[in-house]
Design a protein around this motif. Structure first.
Motif, PDB file in Angstrom:
ATOM      1  N   ASP A 185      88.732  44.318   6.353  1.00  0.00           N
ATOM      2  CA  ASP A 185      89.871  45.004   6.977  1.00  0.00           C
ATOM      3  C   ASP A 185      91.174  44.761   6.211  1.00  0.00           C
ATOM      4  O   ASP A 185      92.074  45.612   6.209  1.00  0.00           O
ATOM      5  N   ASN A 186      91.264  43.637   5.531  1.00  0.00           N
ATOM      6  CA  ASN A 186      92.487  43.334   4.775  1.00  0.00           C
ATOM      7  C   ASN A 186      92.482  43.939   3.374  1.00  0.00           C
ATOM      8  O   ASN A 186      93.388  43.702   2.583  1.00  0.00           O
ATOM      9  N   GLY A 187      91.421  44.723   3.056  1.00  0.00           N
ATOM     10  CA  GLY A 187      91.338  45.378   1.765  1.00  0.00           C
ATOM     11  C   GLY A 187      90.583  44.601   0.705  1.00  0.00           C
ATOM     12  O   GLY A 187      90.326  45.115  -0.394  1.00  0.00           O
ATOM     13  N   GLU A 188      90.220  43.368   0.998  1.00  0.00           N
ATOM     14  CA  GLU A 188      89.469  42.549   0.026  1.00  0.00           C
ATOM     15  C   GLU A 188      88.049  43.078  -0.135  1.00  0.00           C
ATOM     16  O   GLU A 188      87.373  43.379   0.852  1.00  0.00           O
ATOM     17  N   ILE A 189      87.622  43.224  -1.392  1.00  0.00           N
ATOM     18  CA  ILE A 189      86.277  43.706  -1.674  1.00  0.00           C
ATOM     19  C   ILE A 189      85.365  42.503  -1.934  1.00  0.00           C
ATOM     20  O   ILE A 189      85.632  41.683  -2.803  1.00  0.00           O
ATOM     21  N   ILE A 190      84.292  42.426  -1.164  1.00  0.00           N
ATOM     22  CA  ILE A 190      83.317  41.353  -1.317  1.00  0.00           C
ATOM     23  C   ILE A 190      82.137  41.894  -2.119  1.00  0.00           C
ATOM     24  O   ILE A 190      81.458  42.834  -1.685  1.00  0.00           O
TER      25      ILE A 190
END
Length: 302
Positions: A185-190
């Motif tokens: 949700d915070n835009g971080e790509i895992i």
């Protein structure tokens, strides 16, 4: 991957041995390979469910490899089968089976499909989302194919600790197992590698019977997990192998070694021999990891 040997002896059936037929279970699918006399009796004896067999692969039109087919097809009808049945084999098999059904006034209440083969080049003859099967052109007295069964890419394994750490909802699990990355949700790509483990290696099985010693198959079967190769004769009868277009145990082992296979299963023994252990002893002079097929024996490959 599980292999059940229903029969693995050459030529005529005996009270203590059966001609060629085997069942391969791979990716939860069941394939019948060759169908010599007595196959359906062996299926019952070893408690293999008839309804799970939807694809039958016939190597060639010598009786010890397909004379049990029409009986099995007829029994499927008596058992009120509804699933489609697909038969793969040399050109002519459709005419032979349908003539027998017609002459006996028999019929099938299910769809019976024949996939007749005549190519001398390796070709894919069956494919779905889990497995593909391709032919292995062999050298025998009549047109003959072996078959290579190979799993398709398996899904990656979910790392439960990782997905819980990132609080990823279960609705995304399938995407992750299919190789996808996840955006939080915070835009971080895992990256997927942080969320999964590598999948199990794809398993493969090659069936090669009957054939003269034939190195042209090596590129097709190279590095397979398990190779079943006929070994009709011991080396003392190598002259008979050449005459009848069969293979010795040492020749089968040589193919296995040159193809860099992991395990070799030998079978299709001539009934002239009283002790099949001799086949293993000869084969192991060339290739160490040799398994002896025998009627009723089951192998499970991890």
């Amino acid at each position: 991957m599980k292999l059940t040997i229903l029969g693995c002896y050459a030529a005529t059936p005996r009270t203590i041995t059966n001609p060629t037929s085997q069942v391969l279970e791979i990716k939860n699918q069941m394939f019948l390979i060759d169908c010599g006399e007595g196959t359906q009796v062996q299926l019952r004896k070893h408690k293999i469910k008839f309804a799970r067999i939807n694809h039958i692969f016939i190597s060639h039109l010598h009786g010890d490899h397909f004379y049990g087919l029409v009986g099995l097809i007829s029994t499927f009808m008596l058992l009120n089968r509804v699933n489609d049945l697909h038969v793969y084999g040399p050109k002519g098999i459709k005419e032979i089976i349908l003539l027998q059904l017609k002459a006996s006034g028999s019929f099938t209440g299910y769809n019976l499909y024949f996939h007749e083969l005549d190519s001398k080049e390796s070709e894919v003859v069956f494919e779905d989302d889990k497995v593909f099967v391709k032919t292995i052109p062999l050298k025998h007295r009549v047109y003959t194919n072996g078959y290579l069964f190979k799993e398709k890419n398996t899904q990656r394994k979910l790392n439960i600790e990782a997905v819980e750490k990132y609080e990823i909802e279960t609705c995304y699990y399938q995407k992750i197992k299919s190789g996808g990355n996840i955006t939080l949700d915070n835009g971080e790509i895992i990256q997927n590698e942080l969320l999964t483990f590598d999948p199990e290696a794809e398993k493969s099985y090659a069936f090669c019977s009957d054939t003269l010693y034939n190195e042209t198959i090596i590129p097709i079967i190279n590095s397979v997990d398990v190779l079943y190769h006929e070994s009709t004769f011991l080396e003392s009868e190598a002259h008979l192998a050449e005459k009848t277009m069969h293979t010795t145990a040492i020749q089968a082992a040589t193919i296995a070694k040159k193809a860099n296979v992991k395990q070799l299963v030998i079978g299709h023994y001539s009934t002239r021999y009283g002790n099949i252990e001799l086949f293993k002893e000869e084969a192991q002079t060339i290739f160490e990891d040799v398994l002896l097929a025998d009627d009723g024996k089951t192998f499970e490959f991890q």
